[in-house]
Design a protein around this motif. Sequence first.
Motif: not given
Length: 391
Positions: A334-355
Motif C-alpha cells: 500500500e502507498p505511504l499516503g504521502i501525496p508527493a510520492v504516492a504515484w510511485w505505487w501506480d508505476a510499479v508492475p503488479d508482480e510479487p517481489a523477488p526472493v
Amino acid sequence: MEHGVLIPPVYSPISPAIHPRHQLINQQTADWARNFRIGSPELREKLIGHDIGTFAARILPGGDEEVISLLADFVLWLFGVDDGHCEEGELGTDPKQLVPELSRLLRIAQNPEVSMLTEDSLAAGLRDLRRRMDQRATPGQVARWVDALREYFLSVVWEASHRNEGTVPGLNDYTLMRLYDGATSVVMPLLEMGYGYELQPHERDSTPVRAAAEMAYFVITWDNDLFSHHKESRGQQYYLNVLRVLEHHHGLAPEDALDTAVAQRDRVMCLFLRMCAGLNASGSPQLRQYLESLGSFIRAAQDWGISSHRYTTPEDPADLPTTFRDTPTDDSTEPLGIPAVAWWWDAVPDEPAPVLAQSAQPAEVGTGTGLPRLPVTDRLAAVGNRSRTRA
C-alpha cells in the motif's frame, strides 16, 4: 528529540561492494580538498576525515577510477557548500543572501570560463570539477548535472527559510524537498559516466525509471536521517530530520517516530525491488546497469553511513548499528499516503517481489542480523492520513 533514540539495524537486501583502489581514491580526494582549499581549514580537515573517497568507491565499485575520483571530489565539494554555507555558515539562515551566492556558483557550473568568483575556493573547485566532467561526459550528461545542481541549490534555500523562521515543515513538503536537498539526483549522471554509457531518454525519462530513481533517493535520505540524527540533534544549529518532522507534526513519541520512519523506508525499499525486477525483465543492458548502480548507491550510503566519522562522531559517540537486517519491518504494497510520492505505487508492475537468497551483511562492518521487529503498518496509515489532510 534532543534526548536521542537507539537506531536499529536497517533492512538491506543489496550486497556490499567497493572498488579495489578505494584507499588511493580516498587519499587523492584529501589532496584535492587541500589543493583547492575547500572550506575553512577546520572544516576541510573534518571533511577529509569522513572517508568520502571510500563512499564514492562503494557507489561505483566496478567503475572507471577517474570518474570515481571525480565523484568523490564532487561529494566533498557538496559537503563544503552544505556545511560551510548552509548548515553552519551565516548564509544558512539568510535566504536572500544565499540565493545570489548559489546562483553565482551555478553560473560557474554552467560556464566555468566566466570571470566571476575568481578568488573563491569553492568556485575554483567547481571549475575543476566541471572541466574534468567535460572530459568524461556527454553534453547531455553535463546538462542534466547542472539541472540537478539547480534543484539542489533551490532545496537548500528552502532549508534556509525554515532555519530563518525556526519552523518545521510538514511530512509531505519534507518528503518532496528531501528528494533534492539530499544531493542524490546530482550523482545520477556520474552513475552513467562511471560505466561509460548514456541512458537513452525514452528509458531514463519514463515514469517507472524516474520513480525507481526517486525511490532510491528516498531510501538514501531516510537512512541518512537515521544515521545523522545523533550528530544533528546534539549540535547548536537548527536541523531538519524526518524524526523531528514526525514527532513535531504527528505527535509521535521519539520511539514511535523512529519506528514509523524505519517502516517508511522499508516499504519503499520493497517497492524499489519490485520496480527493478519489472524493469530488468524488458530493459536495455544500459538500463539494467543503471538500476544496479541505483542499488549500489543505496548500499554505499548505508555502509558509509554507519562507519564514517561524519556520523559515528567519535568525540561524542553515536550508538549506530554495525550490522543490517535481512527482512523488512513493513513489506506492505500500500502507498505511504504521502501525496508527493504516492504515484510511485501506480508505476510499479503488479508482480510479487523477488526472493533474495544473498546475505545482506556488510563486508567490513560486522556479521549477523538485527532481531526482527513488529510491523507498524497501522501507525504508517495514521501518519499518511494526517499527511493528506495537510497537503
